[in-house]
Design an enzyme around this catalytic site. Structure first.
Site, short mmCIF file in Angstrom:
data_model
loop_
_atom_site.label_atom_id
_atom_site.label_comp_id
_atom_site.label_asym_id
_atom_site.label_seq_id
_atom_site.Cartn_x
_atom_site.Cartn_y
_atom_site.Cartn_z
N ASN A 1 0.97 21.33 -52.09
CA ASN A 1 1.25 20.13 -51.55
C ASN A 1 -0.03 19.48 -51.46
O ASN A 1 -0.46 19.35 -50.71
CB ASN A 1 0.87 20.48 -49.51
N LEU B 1 4.55 20.78 -67.53
CA LEU B 1 3.99 20.40 -66.20
C LEU B 1 5.36 19.82 -65.32
O LEU B 1 5.85 18.66 -64.35
CB LEU B 1 3.29 18.57 -65.91
N TYR C 1 15.65 26.12 -56.10
CA TYR C 1 14.43 25.86 -56.55
C TYR C 1 13.51 26.97 -56.88
O TYR C 1 13.14 27.51 -58.25
CB TYR C 1 13.51 24.37 -55.95
N LYS D 1 12.35 28.89 -60.26
CA LYS D 1 10.66 28.79 -60.05
C LYS D 1 9.70 30.17 -60.44
O LYS D 1 9.16 30.07 -61.02
CB LYS D 1 9.58 28.10 -59.12
N ASP E 1 7.51 12.66 -71.81
CA ASP E 1 8.00 11.68 -70.53
C ASP E 1 8.98 11.02 -71.17
O ASP E 1 8.40 9.68 -71.88
CB ASP E 1 7.53 12.03 -69.73
N ARG F 1 8.69 13.43 -50.94
CA ARG F 1 7.93 14.45 -50.15
C ARG F 1 7.24 13.53 -48.72
O ARG F 1 6.45 12.14 -48.64
CB ARG F 1 6.39 15.12 -50.77
C1 UGA Z 1 7.03 20.69 -51.26
C2 UGA Z 1 7.94 21.65 -52.70
O1 UGA Z 1 9.24 22.27 -52.53
C3 UGA Z 1 7.17 22.33 -53.72
O2 UGA Z 1 7.43 22.59 -55.00
C4 UGA Z 1 5.84 21.98 -53.75
O3 UGA Z 1 5.15 23.09 -54.24
C5 UGA Z 1 5.12 21.46 -52.47
O4 UGA Z 1 6.00 20.52 -51.85
C6 UGA Z 1 4.26 20.90 -52.01
O5 UGA Z 1 4.15 19.46 -51.79
O6 UGA Z 1 3.16 21.40 -53.03
P1 UGA Z 1 7.14 21.23 -48.70
O7 UGA Z 1 6.57 21.13 -49.11
O8 UGA Z 1 8.74 21.30 -47.85
O9 UGA Z 1 8.09 22.08 -50.26
O10 UGA Z 1 7.45 19.52 -49.30
P2 UGA Z 1 7.61 18.07 -47.68
O11 UGA Z 1 8.60 17.16 -48.46
O12 UGA Z 1 6.27 17.08 -47.76
O13 UGA Z 1 7.32 18.64 -47.10
C7 UGA Z 1 6.79 19.56 -46.29
C8 UGA Z 1 6.89 19.30 -44.36
O14 UGA Z 1 7.71 18.14 -43.75
C9 UGA Z 1 8.56 19.83 -44.43
O15 UGA Z 1 8.84 20.97 -42.69
C10 UGA Z 1 9.75 19.10 -43.95
O16 UGA Z 1 10.50 19.64 -43.25
C11 UGA Z 1 8.99 17.87 -43.10
N1 UGA Z 1 9.66 16.47 -43.64
C12 UGA Z 1 9.63 16.25 -44.53
C13 UGA Z 1 9.36 15.56 -42.01
O17 UGA Z 1 8.63 16.14 -41.20
N2 UGA Z 1 9.41 14.59 -42.63
C14 UGA Z 1 9.83 13.60 -43.38
O18 UGA Z 1 9.62 12.80 -43.75
C15 UGA Z 1 9.88 14.39 -44.80
#
Ligand code: UGA
Length: 362
Positions: free
Chosen positions: A192, A76, A163, A167, A32, A211
């Site tokens: 998540n 990873l 993505y 994947k 890394d 995230r």
């Molecule tokens: C992400 C990644 O794309 C995946 O690779 C991964 O497997 C997954 O997270 C994971 O954590 O396992 P996603 O769950 O969509 O996918 O990522 P987040 O950015 O955590 O979003 C989750 C939800 O929260 C979405 O609906 C997004 O729109 C929402 N969100 C995000 C908010 O409401 N507010 C924020 O400030 C950020």
């Protein structure tokens, strides 16, 4: 045991390396360029760090020698931040497919078992979200089963799916090598994973949009509203990083049963909407700090297009079937949402709470 870990300095890598180095007889050879999350491990005598990118002929040669000498290869290395999928689609495809290709090829060539981290996002949206406007009437329309559920994604213009498709193609490559050349593999699809050292806190540890939990915690610490994309309707099942690492360790320990399968790793008991998650974060801050002011921390609804830009499309819901995983790995996720939020909020409060305290008092 010698474990080769490309991407050892990321969130999952840092917890895996920490856990494995605590065992006698395990050596980690980690690749890394970024090492801040494993800075506390860098002096460990059984961690061999290659602080470089896996790019170019000399890196490839050095990496091939590490593959030849390892007992396991745990991959990873990835970009896994939704705000980049539609804004940096080429980088997303390169990092998640093209850069992964030689890792799979070398594992096959040297006949080393490969544990590859994919994503729950390979399922895309639920069937329910397409066929019945999000009426989750039957399990077949939403429950994600690692060896049965079809993968449902939007059109090419919705670059959110760069993505997931990159994947998915890497998963298909691994499976093809398994079928044609006997590669032994385990593909893990994370649902998540949250915990200390996740992503980065925007405005404190970096700039951008990580995230959701990192976004929420950073917002609370800096006195900004937590942003709810499209009202926070989307649902996720939240998993403690420690439960996730338990599953990874089980794959290694139960090699006879574990190899040559795809795994949903997550905790179906922890399903929440993002609005409910924001509420749970407020409560965790109040519990951890003893300060009731956090119970009123504001949220703000934002439009997905304004937040992520063109080409974003959300996954509506991600709820997983883990019955096969539990049987094969003798594993069950144990940490509740409350427990994992208390741990994560506690970790960041200890690191950065002073800022919030000063703002509240001053
Ligand atoms: C992400 C990644 O794309 C995946 O690779 C991964 O497997 C997954 O997270 C994971 O954590 O396992 P996603 O769950 O969509 O996918 O990522 P987040 O950015 O955590 O979003 C989750 C939800 O929260 C979405 O609906 C997004 O729109 C929402 N969100 C995000 C908010 O409401 N507010 C924020 O400030 C950020």
């Amino acid at each position: 045991m010698n474990i080769l870990v490309p991407g050892c300095g990321g969130f999952i890598g840092s917890h895996f390396v920490e856990r494995m180095l605590a065992r006698d007889g395990v050596t980690i050879v980690g690749w890394d360029a970024e090492t801040s999350k494993i800075s506390h491990l860098l002096d460990h005598p059984r961690l061999v760090l290659r602080q470089r990118l896996l790019k170019g002929p000399s890196a490839y040669e050095a990496f091939a020698a590490d593959v030849e000498n390892c007992d396991w290869l745990v991959n990873l290395a990835a970009i896994c931040n939704p705000s980049q999928y539609n804004t940096e689609p080429l980088r997303t495809i390169y990092a998640n497919f093209i850069d992964g290709y030689p890792i799979v090829e070398l594992a096959s060539q040297y006949k080393k078992p490969l544990i590859h981290y994919s994503t729950s996002e390979v399922y895309g949206r639920t069937l329910a979200s397409y066929v019945s406007s999000e009426v989750y009437a039957a399990e077949d329309l939403y429950l994600m089963d690692a060896e049965r559920t079809p993968m449902v994604m939007g059109p090419i213009q919705n670059q959110r799916w760069t993505y997931a498709t990159a994947k998915q193609l890497l998963e298909r490559l691994i499976y093809a090598y398994h079928k044609e050349s006997g590669l032994d593999f385990a593909v893990i699809r994370p649902f998540n994973f949250f915990g200390p050292r996740m992503d980065y806190l925007p405005g404190i540890e970096g700039e951008g949009k990580p995230r959701v939990l990192a976004m929420f915690i950073a917002a609370v610490l800096q006195g900004r509203p937590m942003l709810l994309v499209d009202g926070g309707r989307a649902k996720r099942t939240i998993t403690s990083i420690h439960d996730a690492i338990d599953a990874l360790v089980a794959v290694i320990e139960r090699r006879e049963q574990s190899l040559n399968h795809f795994y949903n790793i997550g905790n179906p008991a922890n399903e929440v909407s993002m609005r409910e998650l924001a509420q749970a974060v407020r409560s965790a801050f109040a519990r951890v700090t003893g300060e009731p002011r956090f119970l009123d921390h504001p949220t703000l609804d934002v439009d997905a297009r304004a937040f992520y830009g063109d080409g974003y499309e959300d996954c509506d819901r991600r709820i997983l079937d883990i019955s096969a995983e539990q049987a094969r790995l003798a594993w069950t996720p144990k940490r509740s949402l409350e427990q994992l939020l208390d741990e994560t909020v506690g970790y960041y409060w200890q690191k950065y709470g002073e800022r919030s305290r000063l703002r509240a008092t001053g």
